[in-house]
Every structure is written in structure tokens, then in C-alpha cells.
Write a protein that holds these residues in place. Structure first.
Motif, mmCIF file in Angstrom:
data_model
loop_
_atom_site.group_PDB
_atom_site.id
_atom_site.type_symbol
_atom_site.label_atom_id
_atom_site.label_comp_id
_atom_site.label_asym_id
_atom_site.label_seq_id
_atom_site.Cartn_x
_atom_site.Cartn_y
_atom_site.Cartn_z
ATOM 1 N N ILE A 125 -0.575 -1.954 13.158
ATOM 2 C CA ILE A 125 -1.476 -2.282 12.043
ATOM 3 C C ILE A 125 -1.766 -1.023 11.227
ATOM 4 O O ILE A 125 -1.736 -1.050 9.998
ATOM 5 C CB ILE A 125 -2.794 -2.920 12.552
ATOM 6 C CG1 ILE A 125 -2.509 -4.311 13.135
ATOM 7 C CG2 ILE A 125 -3.830 -2.997 11.446
ATOM 8 C CD1 ILE A 125 -2.080 -5.355 12.119
ATOM 9 N N GLU A 126 -2.004 0.098 11.913
ATOM 10 C CA GLU A 126 -2.223 1.366 11.208
ATOM 11 C C GLU A 126 -0.974 1.743 10.408
ATOM 12 O O GLU A 126 -1.054 2.217 9.283
ATOM 13 C CB GLU A 126 -2.565 2.467 12.211
ATOM 14 C CG GLU A 126 -2.939 3.780 11.570
ATOM 15 C CD GLU A 126 -3.333 4.823 12.593
ATOM 16 O OE1 GLU A 126 -2.911 5.983 12.425
ATOM 17 O OE2 GLU A 126 -4.052 4.496 13.553
ATOM 18 N N PHE A 127 0.196 1.494 10.975
ATOM 19 C CA PHE A 127 1.447 1.772 10.275
ATOM 20 C C PHE A 127 1.542 0.930 9.000
ATOM 21 O O PHE A 127 1.893 1.432 7.937
ATOM 22 C CB PHE A 127 2.648 1.485 11.188
ATOM 23 C CG PHE A 127 3.954 1.572 10.472
ATOM 24 C CD1 PHE A 127 4.574 2.784 10.272
ATOM 25 C CD2 PHE A 127 4.559 0.429 9.961
ATOM 26 C CE1 PHE A 127 5.775 2.878 9.582
ATOM 27 C CE2 PHE A 127 5.757 0.503 9.273
ATOM 28 C CZ PHE A 127 6.365 1.729 9.085
ATOM 29 N N VAL A 128 1.222 -0.354 9.102
ATOM 30 C CA VAL A 128 1.263 -1.245 7.944
ATOM 31 C C VAL A 128 0.302 -0.746 6.865
ATOM 32 O O VAL A 128 0.624 -0.769 5.670
ATOM 33 C CB VAL A 128 0.948 -2.701 8.364
ATOM 34 C CG1 VAL A 128 0.666 -3.578 7.156
ATOM 35 C CG2 VAL A 128 2.104 -3.266 9.176
ATOM 36 N N GLN A 129 -0.850 -0.252 7.267
ATOM 37 C CA GLN A 129 -1.801 0.295 6.293
ATOM 38 C C GLN A 129 -1.216 1.531 5.610
ATOM 39 O O GLN A 129 -1.432 1.743 4.419
ATOM 40 C CB GLN A 129 -3.135 0.608 6.963
ATOM 41 C CG GLN A 129 -3.875 -0.660 7.355
ATOM 42 C CD GLN A 129 -5.052 -0.410 8.280
ATOM 43 O OE1 GLN A 129 -5.136 0.610 8.946
ATOM 44 N NE2 GLN A 129 -5.955 -1.373 8.330
ATOM 45 N N SER A 130 -0.435 2.333 6.334
ATOM 46 C CA SER A 130 0.243 3.488 5.730
ATOM 47 C C SER A 130 1.249 3.035 4.681
ATOM 48 O O SER A 130 1.371 3.635 3.621
ATOM 49 C CB SER A 130 0.976 4.313 6.794
ATOM 50 O OG SER A 130 0.084 4.842 7.724
ATOM 51 N N VAL A 131 1.970 1.960 4.980
ATOM 52 C CA VAL A 131 2.923 1.411 4.023
ATOM 53 C C VAL A 131 2.179 0.906 2.795
ATOM 54 O O VAL A 131 2.589 1.148 1.658
ATOM 55 C CB VAL A 131 3.781 0.288 4.657
ATOM 56 C CG1 VAL A 131 4.606 -0.436 3.609
ATOM 57 C CG2 VAL A 131 4.670 0.864 5.752
ATOM 58 N N GLU A 132 1.053 0.213 3.017
ATOM 59 C CA GLU A 132 0.262 -0.291 1.897
ATOM 60 C C GLU A 132 -0.237 0.860 1.027
ATOM 61 O O GLU A 132 -0.145 0.803 -0.198
ATOM 62 C CB GLU A 132 -0.924 -1.111 2.402
ATOM 63 C CG GLU A 132 -1.773 -1.671 1.272
ATOM 64 C CD GLU A 132 -2.921 -2.515 1.774
ATOM 65 O OE1 GLU A 132 -3.493 -3.244 0.950
ATOM 66 O OE2 GLU A 132 -3.268 -2.454 2.965
ATOM 67 N N ASN A 133 -0.731 1.918 1.650
ATOM 68 C CA ASN A 133 -1.200 3.084 0.885
ATOM 69 C C ASN A 133 -0.069 3.708 0.087
ATOM 70 O O ASN A 133 -0.244 4.103 -1.066
ATOM 71 C CB ASN A 133 -1.836 4.126 1.815
ATOM 72 C CG ASN A 133 -3.145 3.652 2.392
ATOM 73 O OD1 ASN A 133 -3.801 2.774 1.836
ATOM 74 N ND2 ASN A 133 -3.516 4.206 3.527
ATOM 75 N N PHE A 134 1.109 3.802 0.694
ATOM 76 C CA PHE A 134 2.272 4.341 -0.017
ATOM 77 C C PHE A 134 2.598 3.452 -1.209
ATOM 78 O O PHE A 134 2.838 3.935 -2.311
ATOM 79 C CB PHE A 134 3.482 4.434 0.927
ATOM 80 C CG PHE A 134 4.753 4.778 0.209
ATOM 81 C CD1 PHE A 134 4.975 6.063 -0.241
ATOM 82 C CD2 PHE A 134 5.713 3.808 -0.041
ATOM 83 C CE1 PHE A 134 6.150 6.382 -0.920
ATOM 84 C CE2 PHE A 134 6.876 4.114 -0.717
ATOM 85 C CZ PHE A 134 7.087 5.407 -1.161
ATOM 86 N N TRP A 135 2.609 2.127 -1.003
ATOM 87 C CA TRP A 135 2.946 1.203 -2.086
ATOM 88 C C TRP A 135 1.935 1.328 -3.228
ATOM 89 O O TRP A 135 2.306 1.376 -4.392
ATOM 90 C CB TRP A 135 3.008 -0.229 -1.577
ATOM 91 C CG TRP A 135 3.255 -1.184 -2.708
ATOM 92 C CD1 TRP A 135 2.383 -2.065 -3.255
ATOM 93 C CD2 TRP A 135 4.456 -1.292 -3.472
ATOM 94 N NE1 TRP A 135 2.965 -2.728 -4.303
ATOM 95 C CE2 TRP A 135 4.245 -2.268 -4.457
ATOM 96 C CE3 TRP A 135 5.699 -0.665 -3.422
ATOM 97 C CZ2 TRP A 135 5.217 -2.632 -5.375
ATOM 98 C CZ3 TRP A 135 6.662 -1.025 -4.340
ATOM 99 C CH2 TRP A 135 6.416 -2.000 -5.299
ATOM 100 N N LEU A 136 0.658 1.378 -2.899
ATOM 101 C CA LEU A 136 -0.366 1.493 -3.942
ATOM 102 C C LEU A 136 -0.210 2.789 -4.723
ATOM 103 O O LEU A 136 -0.417 2.826 -5.938
ATOM 104 C CB LEU A 136 -1.765 1.379 -3.337
ATOM 105 C CG LEU A 136 -2.119 -0.015 -2.802
ATOM 106 C CD1 LEU A 136 -3.459 0.015 -2.085
ATOM 107 C CD2 LEU A 136 -2.094 -1.068 -3.892
ATOM 108 N N THR A 137 0.201 3.861 -4.060
ATOM 109 C CA THR A 137 0.457 5.125 -4.744
ATOM 110 C C THR A 137 1.619 4.979 -5.713
ATOM 111 O O THR A 137 1.553 5.441 -6.848
ATOM 112 C CB THR A 137 0.758 6.242 -3.721
ATOM 113 O OG1 THR A 137 -0.371 6.379 -2.862
ATOM 114 C CG2 THR A 137 1.032 7.559 -4.410
ATOM 115 N N ILE A 138 2.688 4.301 -5.275
ATOM 116 C CA ILE A 138 3.855 4.067 -6.145
ATOM 117 C C ILE A 138 3.443 3.245 -7.361
ATOM 118 O O ILE A 138 3.804 3.547 -8.490
ATOM 119 C CB ILE A 138 4.990 3.350 -5.377
ATOM 120 C CG1 ILE A 138 5.613 4.283 -4.343
ATOM 121 C CG2 ILE A 138 6.049 2.818 -6.321
ATOM 122 C CD1 ILE A 138 6.351 5.453 -4.923
ATOM 123 N N VAL A 139 2.672 2.176 -7.147
ATOM 124 C CA VAL A 139 2.236 1.321 -8.247
ATOM 125 C C VAL A 139 1.390 2.131 -9.232
ATOM 126 O O VAL A 139 1.569 2.039 -10.440
ATOM 127 C CB VAL A 139 1.457 0.095 -7.721
ATOM 128 C CG1 VAL A 139 0.775 -0.658 -8.853
ATOM 129 C CG2 VAL A 139 2.403 -0.840 -6.976
#
Length: 149
Positions: A125-139
Motif C-alpha cells: 500500500i505504501e508502494f502504491v502511494q509512492s506511485v500515486e505521488n510520482f504520477w501526481l508530480t508528472i501531471v
């Protein structure tokens, strides 16, 4: 754009890890659609939308395990970065350690981001949150800034 699902391609040869990844994405609040393939050739077919993947969407984000059977993750990353039609797709390389990141970089190929794969299922779950944070940074980076006066 924020309400549109993120098309994620997970390239992971381990069925157990694939299950943990997909279940963790389903449990997270990230709006996404996760597509999975288990080897490099399938990954290339998916991004090129050919063969069994001709009706699949172009991924917005690729999570790539470099240690793949057949066509390696290094070859997949190289093709993604060297093809104009694919080079804008952000790639997160999944590593098992800091050494894994150095190995990928030693092939003179650089991804947008590197994330260490979780070892424990509770850490997914923490890993998925890291992916989400990365995606939001890209957006945020690709959203045009408002004009400042």
C-alpha cells in the motif's frame, strides 16, 4: 484530467508480486486501470498495441521490473526511450535494492524514477502511494502553468 483513470502497465514476471500489486492498487484510492504482462515481449506488444493487445489503451505509466524472461527490461526500456511515439510515457523501474538502480543505469538507459519493490505484503500500500505521488508530480509538471502577472 484528475478524474480520468490512469492506465498503468505493470511488467512483472512474478505471479505473486503481480497479485499483490494489483490488489494494492484496487485497495488504494488512486483512480487507475492496471494492465499486467509478465515478459518483455508482451510489454512491447502492449505499448505498440499489436497482437493480443491491439485493443488495449496506450499506458500513461509503466512499472517495469528489469529482470524479465526473454526480452529483458533493459531492452524494453531502451526501445521505449528511443522511439518517438513512446518516449514520453513515464517509466518507473522496480528495483529490489539500490544496487538494482545502479545496474539499470550502468546500461546507459535512464528511467524517470526508480522504486524499491516491497518485500512484505503490508508494504505494498505504501508502494502504491509512492506511485500515486510520482504520477501526481508528472501531471503537475505537464500541466501548463497559469500566466503570472
Amino acid at each position: 484530467m484528475e478524474d480520468e483513470p490512469i492506465e498503468i502497465l505493470l511488467v512483472e514476471p512474478s505471479p505473486g508480486d503481480t497479485r499483490l500489486f494489483t490488489e494494492s492498487f484496487q485497495d488504494a484510492s488512486l483512480t487507475n486501470s492496471v494492465h499486467t504482462v509478465s515478459d518483455g515481449e508482451e510489454a512491447l506488444d502492449f505499448v505498440h498495441q499489436r497482437n493480443a493487445y491491439s485493443d488495449k489503451p496506450q499506458p500513461d505509466l509503466i512499472l517495469l521490473e528489469p529482470q524479465l524472461p526473454g526480452t529483458s527490461g533493459f531492452d524494453v526500456l531502451s526501445e521505449l526511450k528511443n522511439e518517438e511515439a513512446l518516449c514520453d510515457i513515464p517509466v518507473v523501474v522496480l528495483t529490489s535494492s539500490d544496487v538494482g538502480e545502479k545496474i539499470v543505469k550502468s546500461h546507459d538507459i535512464d528511467a524517470e524514477h526508480y522504486l524499491q519493490k516491497p518485500v512484505e505484503s503490508d508494504d505494498f500500500i505504501e508502494f502504491v502511494q509512492s506511485v500515486e505521488n510520482f504520477w501526481l508530480t508528472i501531471v503537475q509538471q505537464t500541466t501548463p502553468p497559469q500566466e503570472q502577472e
